[in-house]
Scaffold this motif. Structure first.
Motif, PDB file in Angstrom:
ATOM      1  N   GLN A  53       0.777  -1.312  -0.018  1.00 46.06           N
ATOM      2  CA  GLN A  53       0.096   0.086  -0.030  1.00 46.06           C
ATOM      3  C   GLN A  53       0.815   1.400   0.163  1.00 46.06           C
ATOM      4  O   GLN A  53       2.003   1.147   0.533  1.00 46.06           O
ATOM      5  CB  GLN A  53      -1.021   0.061   1.075  1.00 46.06           C
ATOM      6  N   PRO A  54       0.403   2.380  -0.625  1.00 45.76           N
ATOM      7  CA  PRO A  54       1.238   3.693  -0.521  1.00 45.76           C
ATOM      8  C   PRO A  54       1.392   3.987   1.070  1.00 45.76           C
ATOM      9  O   PRO A  54       0.459   3.939   1.823  1.00 45.76           O
ATOM     10  CB  PRO A  54       0.230   4.521  -1.084  1.00 45.76           C
ATOM     11  N   VAL A  55       2.615   4.654   1.157  1.00 48.62           N
ATOM     12  CA  VAL A  55       3.049   5.016   2.385  1.00 48.62           C
ATOM     13  C   VAL A  55       3.437   6.595   2.528  1.00 48.62           C
ATOM     14  O   VAL A  55       3.908   6.955   1.408  1.00 48.62           O
ATOM     15  CB  VAL A  55       4.183   4.341   2.993  1.00 48.62           C
ATOM     16  N   LEU A  56       2.696   7.200   3.471  1.00 41.19           N
ATOM     17  CA  LEU A  56       3.024   8.694   3.748  1.00 41.19           C
ATOM     18  C   LEU A  56       4.402   8.606   4.981  1.00 41.19           C
ATOM     19  O   LEU A  56       4.199   8.192   6.105  1.00 41.19           O
ATOM     20  CB  LEU A  56       1.981   9.356   4.394  1.00 41.19           C
ATOM     21  N   ASP A  57       5.649   8.910   4.469  1.00 45.12           N
ATOM     22  CA  ASP A  57       6.719   9.056   5.368  1.00 45.12           C
ATOM     23  C   ASP A  57       6.840  10.426   5.825  1.00 45.12           C
ATOM     24  O   ASP A  57       7.200  11.397   5.169  1.00 45.12           O
ATOM     25  CB  ASP A  57       7.979   8.459   4.588  1.00 45.12           C
ATOM     26  N   VAL A  58       6.390  10.776   7.192  1.00 42.24           N
ATOM     27  CA  VAL A  58       6.249  12.096   7.804  1.00 42.24           C
ATOM     28  C   VAL A  58       7.653  12.320   8.536  1.00 42.24           C
ATOM     29  O   VAL A  58       8.034  11.545   9.315  1.00 42.24           O
ATOM     30  CB  VAL A  58       5.289  12.120   8.643  1.00 42.24           C
ATOM     31  N   GLY A  59       8.195  13.398   8.053  1.00 44.98           N
ATOM     32  CA  GLY A  59       9.504  13.744   8.560  1.00 44.98           C
ATOM     33  C   GLY A  59      10.606  12.795   8.102  1.00 44.98           C
ATOM     34  O   GLY A  59      11.494  12.655   8.925  1.00 44.98           O
ATOM     35  N   GLY A  60      10.579  12.414   6.866  1.00 40.57           N
ATOM     36  CA  GLY A  60      11.346  11.456   6.473  1.00 40.57           C
ATOM     37  C   GLY A  60      12.870  11.643   6.424  1.00 40.57           C
ATOM     38  O   GLY A  60      13.705  10.483   6.122  1.00 40.57           O
ATOM     39  N   GLY A  61      13.371  12.918   6.490  1.00 41.37           N
ATOM     40  CA  GLY A  61      14.810  13.150   6.914  1.00 41.37           C
ATOM     41  C   GLY A  61      15.628  12.601   5.749  1.00 41.37           C
ATOM     42  O   GLY A  61      15.373  13.016   4.442  1.00 41.37           O
ATOM     43  N   LEU A  62      16.738  11.870   5.924  1.00 45.58           N
ATOM     44  CA  LEU A  62      17.643  11.457   4.660  1.00 45.58           C
ATOM     45  C   LEU A  62      17.029  10.175   3.959  1.00 45.58           C
ATOM     46  O   LEU A  62      17.758  10.019   3.050  1.00 45.58           O
ATOM     47  CB  LEU A  62      18.949  11.033   5.566  1.00 45.58           C
ATOM     48  N   GLY A  63      15.969   9.797   4.286  1.00 42.93           N
ATOM     49  CA  GLY A  63      15.469   8.747   3.379  1.00 42.93           C
ATOM     50  C   GLY A  63      15.430   7.375   3.665  1.00 42.93           C
ATOM     51  O   GLY A  63      14.951   6.408   2.628  1.00 42.93           O
ATOM     52  N   GLN A  64      16.020   6.976   4.717  1.00 45.33           N
ATOM     53  CA  GLN A  64      16.524   5.461   5.029  1.00 45.33           C
ATOM     54  C   GLN A  64      15.074   4.727   5.222  1.00 45.33           C
ATOM     55  O   GLN A  64      14.755   3.616   4.635  1.00 45.33           O
ATOM     56  CB  GLN A  64      17.139   5.400   6.274  1.00 45.33           C
ATOM     57  N   LEU A  65      14.222   5.330   5.839  1.00 44.32           N
ATOM     58  CA  LEU A  65      12.810   4.538   5.803  1.00 44.32           C
ATOM     59  C   LEU A  65      12.102   4.403   4.828  1.00 44.32           C
ATOM     60  O   LEU A  65      11.494   3.545   4.326  1.00 44.32           O
ATOM     61  CB  LEU A  65      11.994   5.342   7.029  1.00 44.32           C
ATOM     62  N   ALA A  66      12.016   5.475   3.842  1.00 46.21           N
ATOM     63  CA  ALA A  66      11.335   5.453   2.565  1.00 46.21           C
ATOM     64  C   ALA A  66      11.915   4.551   1.769  1.00 46.21           C
ATOM     65  O   ALA A  66      11.280   3.775   0.734  1.00 46.21           O
ATOM     66  CB  ALA A  66      11.533   6.929   2.029  1.00 46.21           C
TER      67      ALA A  66
END
Length: 269
Positions: A53-66
């Motif tokens: 499913q689509p994910v909204l990554d809030v405050g995703g910073g440097l992008g590791q979690l995305a």
């Protein structure tokens, strides 16, 4: 290098323009960052219902979690208020199914209203002046039955860490928050489990899972010096990160919060 001023946003939140290098080195360039990511790699599939499913990554910073979600087939919208951090994320995420949005959490009801079946907000609320209202905002972005993966900096762990280091007066006075006005990366709003429980309930969210991130590492007198010791520590962290009472002293607390399948969140009084 001496500390230099670092201004807060108009809302009183801590953003990271001018601090991207320090943020990357301090939080991800050391063994503790590697351990945090390794634990998330194990815990997120256990604690979330993941079906691409689509994910909204809030405050995703440097992008590791995305990057983690994108590698598993999720289209991701990464929202981050710092332009400098967002450019670092853009370089990291080139060619991956990630859209970048420069916006603070408070603007997301207009910029990315959803509703979202899955939102990730990791290590963000502790940098905000009003984390309670921020959690209510996130709840309002969720679809009925949607999940919020929330990770917060644990105030109780911060107190314990200060005691272990001998900062007894500071712990007794409960002077644990950072000011957000210098280069130090002590959060301005570290949270307790009790606060998350209460604020989640008033926002119509139920806690379905909880874990501690780094329940042992940050209290070690000396970090592991060999690959074998690092592997043993990771095994211990994995074994006890969801076991009471150990999870309660994780440097971070990781939650899965679920919206009711039928009822919207309650507004704040």
């Amino acid at each position: 290098m001496p500390d230099t001023p670092s201004s807060l946003s108009p809302a009183g939140d801590r953003h990271f323009d001018g601090l991207a290098d320090k943020f990357a080195d301090s939080l991800y360039g050391a063994a503790r960052g590697e351990l945090r990511l390794a634990l998330l790699d194990r815990l997120l599939p256990e604690m979330l219902d993941l079906d691409g499913q689509p994910v909204l990554d809030v405050g995703g910073g440097l992008g590791q979690l995305a990057a983690w979600f994108a590698a598993r087939g999720h289209p991701v919208t990464l929202a981050e208020p710092s332009g400098e951090m967002l450019e670092r994320a853009r370089a990291r995420l080139a060619g991956q199914p990630v859209s970048l949005l420069q916006a603070p959490l408070q603007a997301l009801p207009e910029c990315a209203p959803g509703p979202w079946r899955l939102i990730a907000c990791h290590a963000v609320l502790e940098w905000l002046a009003d984390p309670r209202s921020a959690l209510a905002t996130l709840a309002g972005l969720l679809a009925p039955g949607g999940q919020l993966s929330l990770m917060v900096f644990n105030r109780d762990a911060l107190r314990m860490s200060n005691v272990v280091k001998g900062n007894l007066e500071k712990a007794l006075a409960d002077r644990l928050e950072g000011t957000g006005k210098r280069r130090r990366l002590t959060p301005i709003s570290p949270l307790t489990h009790g606060q998350v429980e209460a604020w989640a309930a008033e926002s119509g969210l139920a806690i379905s899972a909880v874990a501690g991130i780094r329940v042992f590492h940050d209290y070690l007198r000396q970090p592991p010096s060999s690959a074998a010791d690092r592997a043993r520590l990771l095994a211990l962290e994995r074994r006890y990160c969801r076991v009471d009472p150990h999870w309660r002293l994780g440097r971070y607390l990781l939650y899965t919060l679920e919206a009711s399948p039928t009822h919207p969140q309650e507004p704040l009084p």
